[in-house]
Enzyme design. Structure first.
Site, short mmCIF file in Angstrom:
data_model
loop_
_atom_site.label_atom_id
_atom_site.label_comp_id
_atom_site.label_asym_id
_atom_site.label_seq_id
_atom_site.Cartn_x
_atom_site.Cartn_y
_atom_site.Cartn_z
N GLU B 69 56.22 65.80 49.17
CA GLU B 69 55.59 64.07 49.44
C GLU B 69 56.06 62.83 50.77
OE1 GLU B 69 56.46 64.56 46.34
OE2 GLU B 69 55.06 64.87 45.49
N PHE B 131 56.57 58.72 31.09
CA PHE B 131 56.31 59.70 31.68
C PHE B 131 56.47 59.25 33.13
CE2 PHE B 131 55.38 64.06 33.18
CZ PHE B 131 56.46 64.46 33.38
N GLN B 132 57.58 60.06 34.31
CA GLN B 132 56.46 59.99 35.44
C GLN B 132 56.59 58.37 35.85
OE1 GLN B 132 53.83 63.22 36.99
NE2 GLN B 132 55.46 64.40 37.37
N LYS B 181 47.35 54.49 36.68
CA LYS B 181 45.80 54.98 35.62
C LYS B 181 44.49 54.46 34.86
CE LYS B 181 46.11 60.08 34.20
NZ LYS B 181 46.28 60.81 33.16
N MET B 501 73.99 67.31 66.85
CA MET B 501 74.62 65.61 67.48
C MET B 501 75.72 65.81 66.77
SD MET B 501 73.92 63.98 69.01
CE MET B 501 72.40 63.49 69.65
#
Lengths: 184, 602
Positions: B69, B131-132, B181, B501
């Site tokens: 993501e 969940f999630q 949802k 760097m």
């Protein structure tokens, strides 16, 4: 090209350390929506500013507007920065620096619980009269006083009550509004 | 798309057809379509399945499936920066949202318009550790310009329209919309863009005429002026870039730019000083230090630009033009602040400048001394490096890449580190929206997915991610995205087998103790490219470099180019942390050049 060694030509001080710290009371008018207080408080803490007191309640039911009153401290440039950062938040409508107005009204309410007997109890009752505090709850061994006023008055009342059996204090935090016919 | 319909509360009469309800997922896509969204970068998951189901039935919006993501947000940023339009991300709840956080923070610091849609667990499950589930709104509050938890399908389309409004107006930034949802299933009536209530929170202030006149008066008196431009000019669009060009031409003022603003002013113009800041040019930084008038446009006096604040441009008056009032006087106090759109303010300055010049022409020679001084600094050729015929110098590699891609439709993204600075120094841009780099947050792993976003917007263009061997591994999985969607990006890796760097700072500031900055166990990038179904190329000597670069350019598939460069090259010039602009280091130095205070700064 020679580099000037004199002081800056800038009209503002280059070094931020020269400014004095002042207290600012900010009234933040916000859309009353979920999470708006978290946004305001989160911004202030994330950027390292202090909150000395905070009050919030809906003040316009039809427009769903709330007024958040924040007491903070900082240099004038820091206070300007806080105002500008608050102004960036989407639900924030206006940020009013109440302390920038001359002689704004400032009020706070405190509930002060005193536990004691005998002479101390009488003295607490006597002092509460001087401060126009009201006893809103009374038992044989305790009082709860309600006192309103500017912070200094409430601080003084609490200091006087401390040796007289003060065991608990609840304060609302500062509310402030401009004097005269103008509104913010 | 449905016809514009009235909100239930609106006074307009409703027809039976207009009042037809749709599921929240359909309303979302209707709103995205009305906003002109062509591409979504996303990754499906449980909490966004209704939206993906609705997407399945439509061919109006293209979906690019990323592999992580974070890559979706960077791709959306690349899309946004190369087109000027907002980028759109669609990810699921919980880990989908938390993985997107780095990208959102990146977009916030660089002021990139992104709309990120996240799924959320059903409303009745919120707060139950489902969940999630995660507190997406809480987690992203500090890394978005604004975010919304959609309370009902009825509010969904209005919120989407307001989100695009907030993301693209005022100072742009990322906006997140968290959709439970069950809201995606709930039926409601669509609210068209023009009927959606949008708050005036990001209104564009009118240009203050009195301040314009004051600014022009300061500009007319200046003898050592400099225009210091930033990403705000690019964000303000083509009109602002054109206004800057004409303003510089008419006034004769030299122009420098931040890392973010490269391309707004053409690098081929003789008034161009190069990038300023920590690894900027000597002429740009000295001009900033010695100027008597600094005009900052869409720039925010970042610490990488200012160096030591109390020694920053001590003898100048400063004008700051910015759309965001909170940028003014934040780090550097200025003498005149003009809040407004960069293009509008510069156009107003130009009109006033011309009007004043007509009635009272200025002496052409007034800037002659300043120009001579700048030419003297330029003559130092601060970007010069020791050439080599045995190993490829990284600077040489970028120079050749630039030379061999001239005249083509080129877009460049970068990761973060030495290669990024060399790209900024040696790849030159004459047009805006061609240079995409993570400036504010400094996100390693930005460039590869950003290149995917750029390529999705410009299928025929040559899109190059100038990368380092360490950075590129942070989002390397997106090679699969490029292969799957036939996005022929070119990942040009300057491979020095170091976190370059970090190694440079350890050499200069930490006594050469290279604590964990060697990239051991590097993959074979050529074989890796082949494993992904892409093309792998490697150049190890200067002699073969040009031919290999040409081979890369000619390839119509994604390429991983392993450019093996000299290992211990440092980026110069450099303003060490805690030093002033006129204390630049031009070459190798010892660690004691940096003050103790400077070492504590990043």
């Amino acid at each position: 090209m020679s580099v000037g060694t004199g002081s800056s030509q800038s009209v503002y001080p280059v070094s931020p350390g020269e400014e004095t710290i002042r207290e600012a009371i900010l009234a933040v008018i916000v859309d009353n929506e979920p999470g708006v207080l978290a946004r305001v408080v989160g911004l202030i803490s994330a950027r390292g500013y202090n909150i000395e007191s905070l009050t919030v309640a809906e003040t316009d039911v039809e427009k769903h507007r709330s007024r958040i009153t924040i007491v903070t401290r900082g240099t004038p440039s820091k206070v300007e920065q806080i105002k500008a950062q608050l102004g960036r938040l989407v639900p924030v409508r206006r940020v009013i620096d109440v302390t920038a107005e001359t002689d704004a009204l400032e009020r706070e309410l405190a509930l002060v619980k005193i536990v004691g007997k005998g002479e101390q109890r009488v003295e607490a009752m006597r002092l509460s009269g001087i401060f126009r505090a009201r006893a809103v709850d009374t038992t044989h061994t305790s009082f709860v006083f309600e006192v309103t006023g500017a912070r200094e008055k409430i601080n003084a009342f609490i200091d006087l009550m401390r040796p007289l059996g003060l065991i608990e204090v609840a304060r609302t935090g500062v509310l402030s509004i401009r004097r005269g016919p103008e509104s913010d | 798309m449905t016809a514009p319909t009235a909100r239930p509360k609106a006074a307009a009469p409703e027809t039976a057809a207009a009042a037809a309800t749709k599921a929240g997922a359909e309303l979302l896509l209707d709103a995205l379509e009305e906003q002109g969204v062509e591409v979504i970068f996303g990754y499906p998951g449980g909490a966004v399945l209704p939206i993906y189901d609705a997407l399945y039935a439509r061919d109006t919006i293209r979906h690019v499936l990323v592999r992580h993501e974070q890559g979706a947000v960077h791709a959306a940023e690349g899309y946004a920066r190369s087109t000027g339009k907002p980028g759109v991300v669609l990810v699921t709840s919980g880990p989908g949202a938390t993985n997107a956080v780095t990208g959102l923070a990146d977009a916030l610091l660089d002021s990139i318009p992104v709309v990120c849609i996240t799924g959320q667990v059903a409303r009745k499950l919120i707060g139950t550790d489902a969940f999630q589930e995660c507190d997406t709104i809480g987690i992203t509050r500090a890394c978005t310009k604004h975010n919304y938890l959609v309370p009902s399908a009825e509010r969904l389309s209005s919120i989407v329209h307001e989100a695009f409004h907030v993301a693209t107006n005022g100072r742009p930034g990322p906006v997140l919309i968290d959709i439970p949802k069950d809201v995606q299933f709930e039926e409601a009536v669509y609210v068209a863009r023009e009927r959606a209530a949008k708050r005036d929170c990001v209104a564009r202030p009118p240009v203050d005429r009195a301040k314009i006149a004051q600014a022009v008066e300061m500009m007319r008196r200046a003898r050592r002026p400099v225009l210091y431009t930033g990403g705000g000019v690019v964000n303000a669009g083509r009109i602002a870039c054109d206004a800057l060009r004409v303003l510089a031409r008419d006034t004769g003022f030299p122009v420098t730019s931040t890392l973010m603003g490269l391309g707004a002013f053409p690098a081929s113009d003789p008034k161009w000083l190069g990038m300023l800041g920590m690894h900027g040019s000597v002429e740009a930084n000295n001009a900033m230090h010695d100027c008597d008038l600094m005009i900052a446009v869409g720039a925010r006096f970042d610490d990488r630009v200012t160096g030591r604040l109390d020694a920053f441009s001590p003898d100048s008056r400063k004008i700051h033009i910015d759309i965001d009032p909170s940028s003014i006087n934040k780090n550097v106090p200025v003498d005149l602040a003009i809040v407004g759109d960069a293009g509008e303010v510069m156009a107003a300055l130009l009109a006033e400048w011309r009007a004043r010049a007509k009635e009272d022409p200025l002496d052409d020679g007034r800037l002659a001394l300043w120009r001579a001084q700048i030419d003297e600094w330029r003559a130092k050729r601060c970007f010069a490096y020791e050439p080599s015929r045995k190993v490829i110098k990284p600077q040489h590699a970028i120079e050749r890449l630039y030379a061999l891609t001239r005249g083509r439709d080129v877009y460049v993204t970068t990761e973060v580190g030495q290669h990024q600075m060399w790209a900024a120094q040696f790849f030159h841009f004459d047009e805006p929206n061609r240079w995409m780099t993570s400036g504010g947050l400094g996100t390693m792993g930005y460039g590869l997915p950003a290149a995917i976003g750029v390529q999705a917007a410009h299928p025929g263009a040559l899109v190059i991610d100038i990368a380092g061997d360490a950075s590129v591994q942070m989002t390397l999985q997106e090679m699969a995205t490029a292969v799957q969607h036939r996005l022929p990006i070119k990942v040009f890796i300057l491979n020095n087998e170091y976190l370059g760097m970090v190694r440079q700072w350890q050499e200069l500031l930490h006594g050469g103790r290279y604590s964990h900055s060697y990239s051991a166990s590097l993959p074979d990038f050529v074989k890796l490219a082949e494993a992904y179904g892409a093309v792998g190329l490697r150049a190890t000597t200067p002699d073969e470099l040009d031919a290999k670069i040409m081979e890369m350019i000619a390839c119509d598939r994604p390429v991983l180019f392993d450019c093996v460069v000299s290992k211990e090259e440092n980026v110069f010039p450099m303003i060490p942390s805690g030093a002033a602009h006129n204390e630049m280091l031009l070459g190798a130095v010892a660690g004691d050049k940096v003050s103790a205070e400077g070492r504590t700064l990043v």
